[in-house]
Enzyme design. Structure first.
Site, short mmCIF file in Angstrom:
data_model
loop_
_atom_site.label_atom_id
_atom_site.label_comp_id
_atom_site.label_asym_id
_atom_site.label_seq_id
_atom_site.Cartn_x
_atom_site.Cartn_y
_atom_site.Cartn_z
N SER A 255 0.80 -1.22 0.00
CA SER A 255 0.00 0.00 0.00
C SER A 255 0.83 1.27 0.00
CB SER A 255 -0.88 0.05 1.26
OG SER A 255 -1.68 -1.09 1.38
N ILE B 175 -6.39 8.00 2.55
CA ILE B 175 -6.69 7.12 1.43
C ILE B 175 -5.52 6.16 1.24
CG2 ILE B 175 -7.29 6.99 -1.01
CD1 ILE B 175 -9.36 8.51 0.74
N GLU B 176 -5.82 4.88 1.39
CA GLU B 176 -4.81 3.83 1.16
C GLU B 176 -5.11 3.20 -0.20
OE1 GLU B 176 -3.40 -0.39 3.29
OE2 GLU B 176 -4.96 0.85 4.21
N ILE B 177 -4.10 3.11 -1.03
CA ILE B 177 -4.23 2.48 -2.35
C ILE B 177 -3.31 1.27 -2.36
CG2 ILE B 177 -4.14 2.79 -4.84
CD1 ILE B 177 -4.14 5.88 -4.21
#
Length: 127
Positions: free
Chosen positions: A110, A121-123
């Site tokens: 992440s 916001i974690e992607i």
């Protein structure tokens, strides 16, 4: 056994609708949808984020709808390195990562950013 299958949508409360749409469309590449009586949503996959502007929320709403209180994790449709390159092209700062985390069904890799309302916001990508 649970009777819940999946998340359909969630509601994000923002301060500046234009800045929110710009981030989620340009940086996260979601699609804007207008529905109902001029309501705004951000679509991705089979889910969406409905947008409420602080002070103009639709009823019913959360007990304390507050901009910046969300911590969301999205699974990317492309390799995380492509996401990182895109974030750099957008001049969007990465707070942390890439780091290994534990997702809902497996380990994930992440990066973390903040949206205009400072939601975390974690992607991620599965590993």
């Amino acid at each position: 056994m649970t009777f819940i299958d999946h998340l359909d949508h969630l509601v994000l409360t923002c301060v500046d609708l234009a800045a929110t749409k710009r981030f989620y469309v340009e940086v996260l590449q979601m699609q804007v949808e207008t529905f109902g009586e001029g309501r705004t949503a951000l679509k991705f996959g089979n889910q969406k984020i409905n947008i409420h502007v602080r002070g103009g929320e639709f009823e019913p709403k959360a007990h304390l709808p507050v901009p910046g209180s969300l911590d969301l994790c999205f699974i990317a449709a492309v390799p995380l390195d492509d996401v990182i390159s895109h974030l750099k092209r957008c001049n969007w700062p990465i707070l942390e990562g890439p780091v290994e985390r534990t997702g809902a069904v497996q380990k994930i890799r992440s990066v973390y950013v903040r949206d205009p309302d400072l939601n975390l916001i974690e992607i991620s990508e599965p590993i």
